[in-house]
Design a protein around this motif. Sequence first.
Motif, short mmCIF file in Angstrom:
data_model
loop_
_atom_site.label_atom_id
_atom_site.label_comp_id
_atom_site.label_asym_id
_atom_site.label_seq_id
_atom_site.Cartn_x
_atom_site.Cartn_y
_atom_site.Cartn_z
N GLU A 1 65.86 23.10 29.29
CA GLU A 1 65.13 22.06 30.01
C GLU A 1 63.94 21.65 29.16
O GLU A 1 63.37 22.47 28.44
CB GLU A 1 64.64 22.62 31.36
CG GLU A 1 63.83 21.61 32.16
CD GLU A 1 63.06 22.27 33.30
OE1 GLU A 1 62.94 21.64 34.36
OE2 GLU A 1 62.57 23.39 33.11
N PRO A 2 63.53 20.37 29.20
CA PRO A 2 62.29 20.01 28.51
C PRO A 2 61.13 20.88 28.97
O PRO A 2 60.92 21.08 30.17
CB PRO A 2 62.10 18.54 28.91
CG PRO A 2 63.48 18.04 29.18
CD PRO A 2 64.20 19.21 29.81
N PHE A 3 60.38 21.43 28.02
CA PHE A 3 59.27 22.32 28.33
C PHE A 3 58.04 21.87 27.54
O PHE A 3 58.15 21.26 26.47
CB PHE A 3 59.62 23.77 28.01
CG PHE A 3 59.99 24.01 26.56
CD1 PHE A 3 59.04 24.40 25.64
CD2 PHE A 3 61.31 23.85 26.14
CE1 PHE A 3 59.37 24.62 24.31
CE2 PHE A 3 61.65 24.06 24.81
CZ PHE A 3 60.69 24.45 23.89
N ARG A 4 56.88 22.20 28.07
CA ARG A 4 55.63 21.78 27.45
C ARG A 4 55.44 22.53 26.14
O ARG A 4 55.54 23.76 26.08
CB ARG A 4 54.45 22.03 28.40
CG ARG A 4 53.10 21.49 27.89
CD ARG A 4 53.07 19.98 27.90
NE ARG A 4 51.82 19.44 27.39
CZ ARG A 4 50.82 19.00 28.15
NH1 ARG A 4 50.91 19.09 29.49
NH2 ARG A 4 49.73 18.49 27.60
N VAL A 5 55.08 21.79 25.07
CA VAL A 5 54.85 22.38 23.76
C VAL A 5 53.42 22.15 23.31
O VAL A 5 52.69 23.10 23.00
CB VAL A 5 55.83 21.80 22.71
CG1 VAL A 5 55.54 22.40 21.33
CG2 VAL A 5 57.27 22.04 23.11
N LEU A 6 52.98 20.88 23.26
CA LEU A 6 51.66 20.54 22.76
C LEU A 6 50.66 20.34 23.90
O LEU A 6 51.01 19.84 24.97
CB LEU A 6 51.73 19.25 21.93
CG LEU A 6 52.56 19.30 20.64
CD1 LEU A 6 52.53 17.94 19.97
CD2 LEU A 6 52.06 20.37 19.70
N SER A 7 49.44 20.71 23.61
CA SER A 7 48.35 20.38 24.53
C SER A 7 48.02 18.90 24.37
O SER A 7 48.50 18.23 23.45
CB SER A 7 47.13 21.22 24.22
OG SER A 7 46.61 20.86 22.93
#
Length: 843
Positions: A578-584
């Motif tokens: 699933e798309p997941f958060r990588v960058l702030s």
Amino acid sequence: MWRLQVCVRVGGKAGAKTRQHHLAAISTRRFLSSSLQGQQDRIENKRVCVIGAGPSGTAILRAFQSAKQKGASIPEIVCYEKQDTMGGLWNFSWRTGLDANGEHVHNSMYRHLWSNGPKECLEFADYSFEEHFGHPIPSFPPREVLADYIRGRLKKAGVEHWIQCNTAVRGCEFDKHAQQFVVRSCHMPSGADQEERFDYVVCATGHFSTPNVPEFAGANSFTGRLLHAHDFRNAEEFTGKDILIIGTSYSAEDIASQCYKYGVNSVTLSYRTAPMGFKWPNNFTTVPLLQQLEGNTCTFKDGSQKNVDAIILCTGYKHHFPFMHPDLRLVTANRLWPERLHEGVVWPDNTKLFYLGMQDQWFTFNMFDAQAWYARDVMLGRICLPDRSTMQAQWEERRRAEDSLAATDEANIRFQADYVKSLIGKTDYPTFDLEGVVQEFLKWEHNKHEDIMTFRDKPHQSVMTGAIAPVHHTTWLMEKDDSIKNYVDGNRKTTPTAVLGDRPKHNFGVVPFPKAVPASFPQTCTAPPFDPKRHLQLEAPRWMRTLPAEGSLVSWCKFPSPDRLDDGSEFPGLGYSEPFRVLSDEGLAVMREVIEAHSCHATEIEGRSKSIRGLAYRSNFVRDYVYSKEVLDFLAQMTREPLTPHGLQMNGGHVNLSVPGQEFVDTWHLDSVPYVLVLMLSDPSTFQGGELQVARYANPKEALEEIKTNGLKSAPKELIESPKFPAAGYGVLLNGSKLAHCVRSVTEGNRISMINSYSPQDVFAADETKYSHFRAVDPAEVYPIETARHLAWRAQGQLNYLLNADDWGDRETCTRIFDQAEAELARARTLLNGQDIDERPYR
């Protein structure tokens, strides 16, 4: 259900090509029909006669079954086989001369025969040895093992009922009025004759069953045993004897080696044109052609003499088809480009007749497949043949090419490889790395000339699975047990890289980033230093898709990837997340600034969206993001194996800049690297389209066939999934070398994404990289050096394992490590010498 298709002949001169144009899609069924509806309706009423159920005959059966499996209508298939089982030449019988039914004995097999060429060079593209036997096996199987492999694929296809065994074809002629073939056959056990009509005939009887027997003066006076290789059955018959072998063919070199293995006293090799050129043992003598026999004394062209107990004629075979009417009968010498046949397959005077496997052969099983798929598609109307004069012109062009070949093995191998490649390109037969096969052939030839008695002890690499074969537990000269139990079961615990016990896993850390970068990629420092605490915001995905398990991709799992799924089965590997958060937010802003600063380096690649390659070379921020330990450790929780940024550093910070007006941002394909992290840098609410789509095919080769056939434009919607990016700064980790995927067109706004490539740290894991893809997209001064560095890293890691292993090991295990490391470096050397080492994946 069907697509409408026409065949248009393009050009007005000899050699004109035909092209197939799809005019209208009527549905999105997975199988793309390539014939008119009426023609497909009629094809079910057609009949095809296949003569012979050996490797060529079973290839055409599998070809039709493959089409039927994909939804095509196919004709009725009837296969006549003279022997009591399928397998053709690979069947063994103690009989010589006539069989139990009074028929000429077809096969030329002898006890203790092992393949004289690497199995990796003949492997079916749709059915690997590893799939059949359940684990890797060594490279030169005995006859029984190969026969079992051939039968296994046909059993899996479920078409054995198409074969009528113990049935000999007596005659085949063409009724011009009815436009059908009249085939007369006899069921030999009952003596019942029958006559049937067919719309097409495929002659697949091979050409190694009718001996070519020359006459030698005084042969009637010879007091010993005189036989052709066709009747050779057992090397033990010649233990302790002096034998003469006439000929320089494969059978000559192999029967000579067999007799040496089983204790012959001496071997005299007689040649007509030139000797074989191998380093034979001390009890071998090479002489010119035999001139005269008197009793058991042989006199040769140079005047020398030798008394022998037996003479074995390894003088070749004739193309012999007495059951074919003279108007339909192929008459040819054994050569790479046989007489008359269009594309080496089609009888030009009657294009409803096909001959398979009639070439002099380097390639075998997979070439027969390529021919069978081509013949099938002619019958199904998918391939439109040119007119008679154009076929003749094309044949003459190939014959001139054959006649101009250098007198080297490599020239002949490459000629046939190009032929196989051209046939595969016209059908949906699964493509495979033909250059890789050529390299295995050349390695085999080198090993033979190095030592003709030990080449079978060397491992080769499968281009179908990437696995390097294990080495058999006993050398060929010492091994007297040719059974499946010994050869297959006896190697069950050995894997392609089984060096110290089971296949080692040696995580050799990350591929080091080069200390010096290419001159055309100067580094810039406009961005702040990468700080994982400020620039990353890694958040676990809620779900992940696995790779195919048990024939379908249906499994879900949670982060981190478990040892076992909810149903108790083993985790089969990551498909995609699933798309997941990588960058702030701060990291996203800096990354956008870096890309904006380097947008002047964007170029168009293969007609797709503009891309920036090698941004990790230009930007320390991107480099440190790609190599971030935090990112690598996080991704490893999904893949369940430590990862490294791929050694082809141009894939570090690859950026796609997409604008409206293109059908695809990135066309359907399998990646040239194992894993990719697709990072969305644009706000999804600011553009329309541009969806990442993944095809959930259980078999990546099936997806490749669909890509090749129609770009997956008609794939069922239930097989296509599209993970939705909720915002910029989110990423999807995808096993891109195993799952076909694309990015659809952008219809409004701009879409920017970054793709980073990763591979396992395990240097013994199969290398999924398709290096030659990057030849077309990266600078000539960069691509070969990157490839050499990556392969050197793998080889270094393998040798490092040897130096740091917990066990003492033995000569065999050390040899296997050296073989694998040598194979890595040989691939790098081949590429540095200007040759491709694999074929590009489909796009």
